[in-house]
Design an enzyme around this catalytic site. Structure first.
Site, PDB file in Angstrom:
ATOM      1  N   SER A   1      15.053   2.785  13.850  1.00  8.28           N
ATOM      2  CA  SER A   1      15.033   2.910  11.883  1.00  8.28           C
ATOM      3  C   SER A   1      14.046   2.216  11.570  1.00  8.28           C
ATOM      4  CB  SER A   1      16.219   2.371  12.004  1.00  8.28           C
ATOM      5  OG  SER A   1      16.684   2.067  10.455  1.00  8.28           O
TER       6      SER A   1
ATOM      7  N   ASP B   1      14.102   7.416  10.379  1.00  3.72           N
ATOM      8  CA  ASP B   1      15.355   7.999  10.667  1.00  3.72           C
ATOM      9  C   ASP B   1      16.185   8.380   9.199  1.00  3.72           C
ATOM     10  OD1 ASP B   1      16.356   5.573  10.120  1.00  3.72           O
ATOM     11  OD2 ASP B   1      18.297   6.093  11.069  1.00  3.72           O
TER      12      ASP B   1
END
Length: 462
Positions: free
Chosen positions: A106, A252
């Site tokens: 992330s 992401d």
């Protein structure tokens, strides 16, 4: 160097010693634990798992390890290659798969990677399910398939296009309305898969795109967390290009931030506020965000006649609360939009399309739109943890100190004062205590955060 095991997935830094970091051995062990859990969870003869990854440098290595491990367990794999978290989430049910794994850390820097685990609905596992997988990983009691029963690998690189089509088909997204406005935007894809997905969506919506860091090389040109201090390049480019606004995503593509037409941050917290304003204006309903998110969502929800509730931090907790309250939109104040008509996952493509619809219908500039919302200011600070710190004791001490205020302890400690609030919690993804505050001015928010940090240090004896 760190390995963190939580409901947010198995996350760690690449290299170093097994068990201390995310090494190849750890990637295999946790993939095997997930695959074994799936096999124990169902009596189906053949299982299927969807795999996708962001563009970070370790992604291909980790993907090869994870895919081969699942194949070794006799599980078929649909390999999406370079993808986004929300793309994998929608692919799982479309493929009628039994689960999914997204290989991404992330917003974390390039030395990190992670296995984020999904169920058959394309939603994150809950805490109980995650605990079972951690237990299986600890025991390492895996039963791999014999040669005739190995899984297969099917590559499918069409899913970002499928994802874009799914967004265009949403009932509150009208392509013609957006096309007529002839918007111009700058997109910062932080050299990951947002640089593929967001420009594809913009092209489909007739929006002119100026690309910044949109090559999916995995060499992040700045800290990949979409915060103001990391985004000076796009802020300057929006002004230079006379763009209507800028779009920033994390590696992401589940966190979304906007830059207004003047090169200023729209405010990560206000991504959800704006999208909710549009959706609630079309459909009456309720909203949910987490305890660390702005009061502005509550204000906008009540203005539209809906009800707002707060959940513990973590996407799985927000989704559970949204289902319990029949919320029609929700998410997290870090720029994560969850719109159930699409799917129960944070999705920057969905958020961007809803924002474009709001801007198309309201008219005016993005800076004017931001000025129309309740004005709150947040401070987000942190204290690095050391092994000798008693975090639970610190949080308990702070709750006791403010016991006469409005206190929530469902996730750390949140203290709601009349004009501001502070939320203290141990991070699921990093060895830190997060200190979030919100107030009517930045000076007040910063001051409250600094005061609380001093009090924490006093309680901890630092």
């Amino acid at each position: 160097m760190t390995l963190i095991k939580s409901i947010s997935g198995i996350r760690g830094t690449i290299g170093g010693n097994p068990g201390d970091n995310l090494t190849p051995i750890d990637a295999v062990k946790f993939a095997a634990a997930y695959g074994t859990w799936l096999k124990n969870y169902t009596d189906k003869e053949k299982l299927m798992v969807v795999i996708g990854r962001d563009a970070r440098l370790s992604g291909e290595m980790i993907q090869n390890l994870v895919v081969s491990t699942l194949v070794g367990l006799g599980i078929d794999v649909v390999d999406l290659g370079l993808s986004t978290t929300p793309t994998v989430e929608i692919a799982v049910p479309l493929e009628k798969a039994d689960g999914g794994i997204i290989l991404t850390a992330s917003h974390n820097p390039k030395q990190w990677n992670a296995l984020k685990l999904l169920n058959e609905k394309g939603e994150f596992l809950n805490a109980e399910e995650g605990a079972k997988i951690l237990e299986l990983a600890e025991r390492e009691n895996f039963n791999f398939a014999e040669v005739d029963d190995l899984g297969t690998i099917t590559k499918n690189d069409a899913y970002i296009d499928i994802h874009v089509d799914e967004v265009l088909d949403l009932s509150l997204v009208d392509t013609d309305t957006i096309r007529q406005k002839k918007f111009k935007v700058v997109v910062d894809g932080v050299n990951s898969t947002g640089g593929i997905a967001i420009p594809k969506l913009m092209e489909a919506l007739g929006v002119e795109v100026v690309e910044l860091y949109c090559e999916p090389t995995g060499h992040f040109p700045h800290n990949p967390e979409p915060l103001k201090e990391h985004l000076s390049d796009i802020c300057a480019l929006v002004v230079k290009e006379k763009a209507d606004f800028g779009i920033v995503v994390d590696p992401d593509v589940d966190r979304l931030a906007f830059i207004d037409n003047e090169g200023e941050m729209f405010g990560e917290e206000y991504t959800l506020v704006a999208c909710a304003d549009y959706v609630l204006g079309k459909t009456k309903g309720n909203t949910v965000s987490n305890l660390s998110s702005s009061r502005a969502l509550r204000d906008i929800t009540e203005k539209h006649g809906g009800s707002y509730e707060a959940a513990a931090v973590g996407e799985v907790n927000v989704v559970a609360k949204m289902k319990a309250t029949n919320a029609i939109i929700g998410g997290e104040g870090n720029g994560g939009i969850i719109y159930p008509e699409s799917h129960y996952g944070r999705d920057s493509l969905v958020g961007t399309a809803l924002f474009l619809m709001l801007l198309s219908e309201k008219g005016g500039t993005v800076s004017e739109l931001r000025a129309s919302y309740p004005s709150y200011f947040m401070a987000k600070k942190k204290i690095q943890l050391t092994p000798d710190l008693d975090v639970d004791g610190i949080l308990k001490g702070m709750a006791e100190k403010y016991k006469n205020e409005d206190i929530s302890t469902i996730d750390g400690v949140k203290i709601d004062f009349a004009e501001n609030w502070v939320h203290l919690r141990k991070s699921n993804t990093e060895p830190i205590i997060r200190i979030y505050t919100e107030a009517k001015s930045q000076t007040e928010a910063d001051g409250l955060a600094d005061r609380i940090i001093s009090e924490i240090k006093e309680v901890a004896g630092l």
